[in-house]
Scaffold this active site. Structure first.
Site, PDB file in Angstrom:
ATOM      1  N   GLY A  18       0.809  -1.223   0.000  1.00 46.67           N
ATOM      2  CA  GLY A  18       0.000   0.000   0.000  1.00 46.67           C
ATOM      3  C   GLY A  18       0.840   1.269   0.000  1.00 46.67           C
ATOM      4  CG  ASN A  91       7.701   0.890   1.639  1.00 47.57           C
ATOM      5  OD1 ASN A  91       7.074   1.413   2.541  1.00 47.57           O
ATOM      6  ND2 ASN A  91       7.139   0.058   0.778  1.00 47.57           N
ATOM      7  CD  GLN A 153       3.080  -3.448  15.802  1.00 44.89           C
ATOM      8  OE1 GLN A 153       3.150  -2.243  16.036  1.00 44.89           O
ATOM      9  NE2 GLN A 153       3.001  -3.926  14.570  1.00 44.89           N
ATOM     10  CE1 TYR A 156       6.000  -3.179  11.214  1.00 48.43           C
ATOM     11  CE2 TYR A 156       5.635  -1.475  12.860  1.00 48.43           C
ATOM     12  CZ  TYR A 156       5.631  -1.891  11.543  1.00 48.43           C
ATOM     13  OH  TYR A 156       5.263  -1.005  10.547  1.00 48.43           O
ATOM     14  CE  LYS A 160       8.758  -0.812  10.149  1.00 50.07           C
ATOM     15  NZ  LYS A 160       9.151  -0.521   8.759  1.00 50.07           N
TER      16      LYS A 160
END
Ligand code: CAA
Length: 249
Positions: A18, A91, A153, A156, A160
């Site tokens: 997306g 990305n 998360q 994640y 990040k």
């Protein structure tokens, strides 16, 4: 970009998702020669067909961004077919959400490799050609959840958050070489990744966003395109928070 200028080559990883799709379109519209990295052939073929129908003819290059050698092969092919990557947008990313006490090693490992090792793998393969030409733009896509805690998360958020350390260090190492390295930290954007969160949990999350809505993919792509531009030459080691006020500090 002015018409007489060279077409800068921009590589977007995870381009068929997306956010990636919006970035590709924005960069093409702004006059860049955009290369779309993909991982799954079937998804890429479908994406390509849809993009072509919308007037976007974008070369697709395979790499498993979590694999150093696979990225190396992709960059070598791009160098041969098109030239040096001037702009890299890291990305590609996945989620494998779950409470830490139940998190498997596989789900930890997959997220760290895909979301963080990928940034090393791609930066490492493009950085020396960028130094040789004394020009480059690297944009790392992190997340609001790399800056704050989010239940479920740990993997994640760790990946990040790690991106910020990479961004800041690489930024100062190559600042004198005409290369900028920056991070964008999107909040909750209306992508498949966010829509995969159970509806009632997602509704609770949206209530914590002062803007009262999910972000649009365009709102991230717009900032990517700006950081990719020559005009952004003095911005490096920075982090752009685009989260509708969900995390202010
Ligand atoms: N806060 C505190 N406690 C919570 C909690 C929360 N948000 N959610 C669940 N719990 C509790 C449960 O009540 C349960 O407690 P008990 O053991 O006492 O019953 C315990 O924690 C475990 O709950 P679950 O069994 O439901 O946990 P799970 O391992 O199945 O994980 C989850 C649940 C899948 C993580 C779910 O909470 C979830 O989807 N959360 C949202 C995660 C999220 O925001 N993901 C973002 C994806 S999009 C993205 O990442 C893009 C971006 O950059 C923003």
């Amino acid at each position: 970009m002015k018409k007489d200028e060279k077409k800068y080559v921009a590589l977007v990883t995870g381009a068929t998702g997306g956010l990636g799709t919006a970035m590709v379109k924005h960069l093409v519209d702004d006059g860049y020669l955009v290369i779309a990295n993909y991982h799954t052939r079937a998804k890429a073929d479908k994406w390509n067909e849809k993009m072509k129908a919308e007037g976007y003819d974008v070369p697709l290059y395979y790499a498993d961004v979590s694999d150093f050698n696979s990225v190396g092969e992709m960059i070598e092919k791009i160098q041969k077919d098109i030239g040096t990557v001037d702009i890299l947008v890291n990305n590609a990313g996945i989620t494998r959400d779950g409470a830490f006490r139940k998190m498997t090693f596989e789900n930890w490992d997959a997220v760290i490799r895909t979301n963080l090792y990928s940034a090393f793998n791609c930066c490492r393969h493009v950085i020396n050609p960028m130094i040789d030409q004394q020009y480059g733009r690297i944009i790392n896509i992190s997340s609001v959840n790399g800056q704050r805690a989010q239940f479920g998360q740990a993997n994640y958020a760790a990946a990040k958050a790690g991106m910020h350390g990479l961004t800041k260090t690489l930024a100062i190492e190559v600042a004198s070489k005409g290369i900028t390295v920056n991070t964008i930290s999107p909040g909750y954007i209306g992508t498949d990744m966010v829509m995969a969160v159970a509806e009632e949990i997602r509704e609770q999350i949206i209530k914590t966003i002062p803007a009262g809505r999910l972000g649009g993919t365009y709102e991230i792509a717009h900032r990517v395109s700006f950081l990719a531009s020559k005009d952004a030459a003095f911005i490096t080691g920075a982090n752009y928070c685009i989260n509708g006020g969900q995390h202010v500090f």
